[in-house]
Design a protein around this motif. Structure first.
Motif, PDB file in Angstrom:
ATOM      1  N   ASN A  44       0.826  -1.205   0.000  1.00  0.00           N
ATOM      2  CA  ASN A  44       0.000   0.000   0.000  1.00  0.00           C
ATOM      3  C   ASN A  44       0.865   1.263   0.000  1.00  0.00           C
ATOM      4  O   ASN A  44       0.608   2.217  -0.726  1.00  0.00           O
ATOM      5  CB  ASN A  44      -0.939   0.008   1.201  1.00  0.00           C
ATOM      6  CG  ASN A  44      -2.025  -1.056   1.086  1.00  0.00           C
ATOM      7  OD1 ASN A  44      -2.352  -1.508  -0.019  1.00  0.00           O
ATOM      8  ND2 ASN A  44      -2.583  -1.476   2.205  1.00  0.00           N
ATOM      9  N   ASN A  45       1.895   1.240   0.857  1.00  0.00           N
ATOM     10  CA  ASN A  45       2.767   2.412   0.931  1.00  0.00           C
ATOM     11  C   ASN A  45       3.604   2.561  -0.324  1.00  0.00           C
ATOM     12  O   ASN A  45       3.869   3.676  -0.778  1.00  0.00           O
ATOM     13  CB  ASN A  45       3.676   2.330   2.161  1.00  0.00           C
ATOM     14  CG  ASN A  45       2.956   2.729   3.433  1.00  0.00           C
ATOM     15  OD1 ASN A  45       2.907   3.898   3.791  1.00  0.00           O
ATOM     16  ND2 ASN A  45       2.366   1.754   4.110  1.00  0.00           N
ATOM     17  N   LYS A  48       1.430   4.096  -2.875  1.00  0.00           N
ATOM     18  CA  LYS A  48       1.257   5.526  -2.613  1.00  0.00           C
ATOM     19  C   LYS A  48       2.504   6.304  -3.015  1.00  0.00           C
ATOM     20  O   LYS A  48       2.418   7.373  -3.620  1.00  0.00           O
ATOM     21  CB  LYS A  48       0.947   5.757  -1.140  1.00  0.00           C
ATOM     22  CG  LYS A  48      -0.423   5.260  -0.706  1.00  0.00           C
ATOM     23  CD  LYS A  48      -0.638   5.494   0.783  1.00  0.00           C
ATOM     24  CE  LYS A  48      -2.003   4.972   1.226  1.00  0.00           C
ATOM     25  NZ  LYS A  48      -2.218   5.162   2.684  1.00  0.00           N
TER      26      LYS A  48
END
Length: 222
Positions: A44-45, A48
């Motif tokens: 997820n990071n 992002k």
């Protein structure tokens, strides 16, 4: 020994490995959950960060392209050509700029020009900052240059010899720093016969335009 004792012993023998197996299962399961959580968090990071990096790269590209477009839009140059009696001072400036010029005003300077991107605002506003100013003043070169003596001593300006690329035979000065009590900028001062030609920007925001577009193309007849 009774049958019950034998059965209890057999059960105890089976319980120990079962408990160990259960503990191992819990450990493995916990590790698997932790690993999955970490992987999901990292993914997820990472997603992002990748999106943010892509957005920044796109924005940077747009800025570069915009700057390139604005620079190309300045060409071909427009030109102001001053009176022959005062040396045919010729200033080439970006076509996206406008010029307001007062010539041979009674009691004033032979040339007094204001140049600005877009439209030239009111020249009577003392607080206005212009992209470019050009003046031909009826004062000797040495007299004009001495006006910066006190600022030079206090370190508010620097002064260095300078010649216009297209008029290399005439040596003047380039003044950088606090060129007026309220303005930071760059001013070029050169002698023109018994007068002095001054070219300057009233903001460091236009220093690049001065060096790239104005000074390399400015000419006059000594």
């Amino acid at each position: 020994m009774s049958v019950k004792s034998n059965q209890r012993g057999a059960v105890d023998v089976l319980i120990v490995p079962l408990v160990a197996l259960a503990i191992l299962f819990l450990i493995v399961g916990g590790f698997a959950i932790w690993a999955f959580t970490q992987r999901s968090y990292y993914k997820n990071n990472s997603d992002k960060e990748a999106i943010a990096a892509a957005n920044k790269a796109t924005q940077d590209t747009r800025v570069v392209e915009q700057v390139k477009y604005e620079e190309e839009a300045k060409k071909p140059y427009d030109a102001y050509i001053g009176p022959a009696a005062f040396g045919n001072v010729t200033v080439h400036y970006p076509k996206t700029w406008s010029a307001y010029v007062v010539e041979a005003q009674r009691g004033g300077n032979p040339i007094n020009a204001y140049l600005q991107p877009g439209v030239v605002p009111s020249v009577s506003d003392q607080d206005r900052t212009f992209a470019l100013r050009v003046e031909l003043v009826q004062s000797p070169y040495d007299t004009v240059l001495t006006q910066f003596n006190s600022s030079l001593k206090t370190g508010k300006v620097t002064v260095a010899p300078y010649s216009l690329p297209k008029v290399p035979s005439v040596v003047g000065s380039r003044v950088e720093g606090q060129i007026t009590p309220r303005q930071q900028g760059t001013m070029v001062i050169v002698p023109l016969r018994n007068m002095t030609l001054k070219i300057w920007t009233e903001s460091n925001d236009f220093k690049s335009d001065l060096d790239t577009h104005i000074l390399p193309n400015l000419t006059f007849v000594p």
